[in-house]
Design an enzyme around this catalytic site. Sequence first.
Site, PDB file in Angstrom:
ATOM      1  N   ASP A 161       2.435   3.355   2.870  1.00  0.00           N
ATOM      2  CA  ASP A 161       1.402   4.542   2.628  1.00  0.00           C
ATOM      3  C   ASP A 161       1.998   5.674   1.865  1.00  0.00           C
ATOM      4  O   ASP A 161       1.796   6.133   0.906  1.00  0.00           O
ATOM      5  CB  ASP A 161       0.606   4.718   3.820  1.00  0.00           C
ATOM      6  CG  ASP A 161      -0.891   5.316   3.412  1.00  0.00           C
ATOM      7  OD1 ASP A 161      -1.279   4.973   2.346  1.00  0.00           O
ATOM      8  OD2 ASP A 161      -1.423   5.974   4.336  1.00  0.00           O
ATOM      9  N   GLU A 194     -10.888   5.196   7.594  1.00  0.00           N
ATOM     10  CA  GLU A 194      -9.669   5.838   8.077  1.00  0.00           C
ATOM     11  C   GLU A 194      -9.808   6.981   8.782  1.00  0.00           C
ATOM     12  O   GLU A 194      -9.818   8.304   8.286  1.00  0.00           O
ATOM     13  CB  GLU A 194      -8.940   6.051   6.946  1.00  0.00           C
ATOM     14  CG  GLU A 194      -7.308   6.433   7.298  1.00  0.00           C
ATOM     15  CD  GLU A 194      -6.330   7.027   6.270  1.00  0.00           C
ATOM     16  OE1 GLU A 194      -6.853   7.161   5.070  1.00  0.00           O
ATOM     17  OE2 GLU A 194      -5.130   6.991   6.621  1.00  0.00           O
ATOM     18  N   HIS A 216       0.816  -1.058   0.004  1.00  0.00           N
ATOM     19  CA  HIS A 216       0.041   0.031   0.173  1.00  0.00           C
ATOM     20  C   HIS A 216       0.783   1.243   0.166  1.00  0.00           C
ATOM     21  O   HIS A 216       1.627   1.387   1.241  1.00  0.00           O
ATOM     22  CB  HIS A 216      -1.028   0.108   1.238  1.00  0.00           C
ATOM     23  CG  HIS A 216      -1.830   1.163   1.446  1.00  0.00           C
ATOM     24  ND1 HIS A 216      -3.285   0.995   1.352  1.00  0.00           N
ATOM     25  CD2 HIS A 216      -1.800   2.241   1.243  1.00  0.00           C
ATOM     26  CE1 HIS A 216      -3.850   2.005   1.500  1.00  0.00           C
ATOM     27  NE2 HIS A 216      -3.071   3.095   1.320  1.00  0.00           N
ATOM     28  N   GLN A 220      -9.861   9.758  -4.530  1.00  0.00           N
ATOM     29  CA  GLN A 220      -9.400  10.152  -3.246  1.00  0.00           C
ATOM     30  C   GLN A 220     -10.599  11.340  -2.748  1.00  0.00           C
ATOM     31  O   GLN A 220     -10.999  11.380  -1.602  1.00  0.00           O
ATOM     32  CB  GLN A 220      -8.199  11.119  -3.659  1.00  0.00           C
ATOM     33  CG  GLN A 220      -7.823  11.971  -2.278  1.00  0.00           C
ATOM     34  CD  GLN A 220      -7.157  11.215  -1.117  1.00  0.00           C
ATOM     35  OE1 GLN A 220      -6.199  10.646  -1.113  1.00  0.00           O
ATOM     36  NE2 GLN A 220      -8.221  11.023  -0.200  1.00  0.00           N
ATOM     37  N   HIS A 250      -9.597   2.128   0.850  1.00  0.00           N
ATOM     38  CA  HIS A 250      -9.539   2.992   1.918  1.00  0.00           C
ATOM     39  C   HIS A 250     -10.759   2.971   2.884  1.00  0.00           C
ATOM     40  O   HIS A 250     -11.812   3.472   2.376  1.00  0.00           O
ATOM     41  CB  HIS A 250      -9.164   4.420   1.719  1.00  0.00           C
ATOM     42  CG  HIS A 250      -7.850   4.718   0.910  1.00  0.00           C
ATOM     43  ND1 HIS A 250      -7.255   4.036   0.063  1.00  0.00           N
ATOM     44  CD2 HIS A 250      -6.739   5.327   1.663  1.00  0.00           C
ATOM     45  CE1 HIS A 250      -6.007   4.428  -0.081  1.00  0.00           C
ATOM     46  NE2 HIS A 250      -5.550   4.972   0.964  1.00  0.00           N
ATOM     47  N   HIS A 278       1.157   5.372  -1.916  1.00  0.00           N
ATOM     48  CA  HIS A 278       0.545   6.429  -3.028  1.00  0.00           C
ATOM     49  C   HIS A 278       1.713   6.852  -3.838  1.00  0.00           C
ATOM     50  O   HIS A 278       2.238   7.968  -3.234  1.00  0.00           O
ATOM     51  CB  HIS A 278      -0.175   7.248  -2.199  1.00  0.00           C
ATOM     52  CG  HIS A 278      -1.407   7.103  -1.305  1.00  0.00           C
ATOM     53  ND1 HIS A 278      -2.749   7.234  -1.947  1.00  0.00           N
ATOM     54  CD2 HIS A 278      -1.445   6.199  -0.427  1.00  0.00           C
ATOM     55  CE1 HIS A 278      -3.678   6.694  -0.983  1.00  0.00           C
ATOM     56  NE2 HIS A 278      -2.768   6.141  -0.048  1.00  0.00           N
TER      57      HIS A 278
HETATM   58  N1  17E Z   1      -5.253   9.333   1.137  1.00  0.00           N
HETATM   59  C1  17E Z   1      -6.153   8.957   1.889  1.00  0.00           C
HETATM   60  O1  17E Z   1      -7.176   9.041   1.996  1.00  0.00           O
HETATM   61  N2  17E Z   1      -5.580   8.320   2.926  1.00  0.00           N
HETATM   62  C2  17E Z   1      -3.980   8.246   3.198  1.00  0.00           C
HETATM   63  N3  17E Z   1      -3.612   7.789   4.446  1.00  0.00           N
HETATM   64  C3  17E Z   1      -3.343   8.839   2.149  1.00  0.00           C
HETATM   65  C4  17E Z   1      -3.951   9.257   1.192  1.00  0.00           C
HETATM   66  C5  17E Z   1      -1.891   8.849   2.414  1.00  0.00           C
HETATM   67 FE   FE2 Z   2      -3.552   5.034   1.826  1.00  0.00          FE
END
Ligand code: 17E
Ligand code: FE2
Length: 453
Positions: free
Chosen positions: A345, A249, A93, A188, A246, A95
């Site tokens: 990440d 989070e 994982h 995103q 995702h 980006h």
């Molecule tokens: N975008 C997101 O939604 N969550 C993350 N941890 C990162 C990008 C790095």
């Molecule tokens: Fe991520």
Amino acid sequence: MPWAFPFSLPIFLPKLPMSDAAIADPRPYDLLIRQARLFADPQLAAAPQTETLWDIGMRDGKIAEIEPHLPGPATQEIDAQGNLASPPLVESHIHLDSVLTAGQPRWNQSGTLFEGIEIWGDRKQSLTHEDVKARALQALQLQASQGVLHVRSHVDVSEPKLIALQALLEVRAQVSRWMDLQLVAFPQDGLYGASQNEALLEEALKLGADVVGGIPHYELTREDGVRSVHRLFDLAEQYDRPLDFHCDEIDDPQSRFLEVVAACALRRGMGDRTTASHTTAFGSYDNGYATKLMGLLRRARINFIANPLINITLQGRGDSYPKRRGVTRVKELWQAGLNVSLGHDCIQDPWYSLGSGNPLDVAHMAAHVCQMTGQAELEACYAMVTRNGAKTLGIQDYGIYRGGPANLVLLAAPGPREALCQRAIATTVITRGHCLSQTTLPQQHWSPPVQAF
Ligand code: 17E
Ligand code: FE2
């Protein structure tokens, strides 16, 4: 049996004296590794074999022989000096579109996910093809030099020109001789956060993104979040792709999209092709709900990815004390026999201004944050940056075994605990039988004073 390996690979059985294959093929090896320590299980189980050291002969990009002593000849020989030959590290994982942009156009002052998304929203206005390619290649090279040969990267596809995706598709092709790179079409800003995002994600799949991504906890409403999960499963079925969300989070214990993802995976029979990344809210659920959820997860058998470097810093920012750790229930998922891997990440981006690209740093942090410091737990942390990641990524031929791909990393350590303890240097990285990277160990000169002054 938390580290049982669910798919089978050929079992490596040493044969003495010389095997039929060595007799049958008289050509020199392309590469011969001498005196390496190997894991007892070629797919990487618990401890390495401590007694025997092995020679590994490689030819035509494959492992031709593994014996205590191979006579050669070989075009190139490398002495492992009793150090560990590990299957490649796996970055499950990251980006890559945002790597190496920390401070652009400004630094993340609050340290939160949400400020990170805002800053990235500004930075992505100035993305160019060359900018993305150069940064991604630099990060991949950094990771490969530390033993990573399999990477899954999320790519933001809620940007109307899909600049990052186009660039990373080129990068995927460019690195394919030495690195296996998967791209996740990641919305995103939310699948329903802007009217064009759903179409952009589908376009990304048509252009060749390998995996369907999602971000249900960031959709405008809970209902949109649930709807997005169902829609993304539909797209995954339609385009025959795995999924990596995702998911939850956030510190909000009411964020419960993991159950939606798990239920969809269970009903559609897609558990092993489904991954829930981050799931930090799972660390905030009360135990009553967490116990019920764990039952569903055991049935659904989806994969999990925790990103402890990032989430120990992003989460808990609204807490005073006691302050949450903000990491999902890694130890409990592992104890339940579910597949958990660990990701970096970010490498120096709006969400995290640190990051070396070394998965051993990630596993080291997991051992601390998840309190996995027992011998078997440390070995499990090591498995989470190697074969568990390989399982999540669906890599079929992972491991060091006769007839397998000649991919491995020599670490300057005899075993996984020592590798984590020292964040051991990857002295040699071999991809498809080719020596991709070599790093020499730093030399120390120690000279204590001969007399007191
Ligand atoms: N975008 C997101 O939604 N969550 C993350 N941890 C990162 C990008 C790095
Ligand atoms: Fe991520």
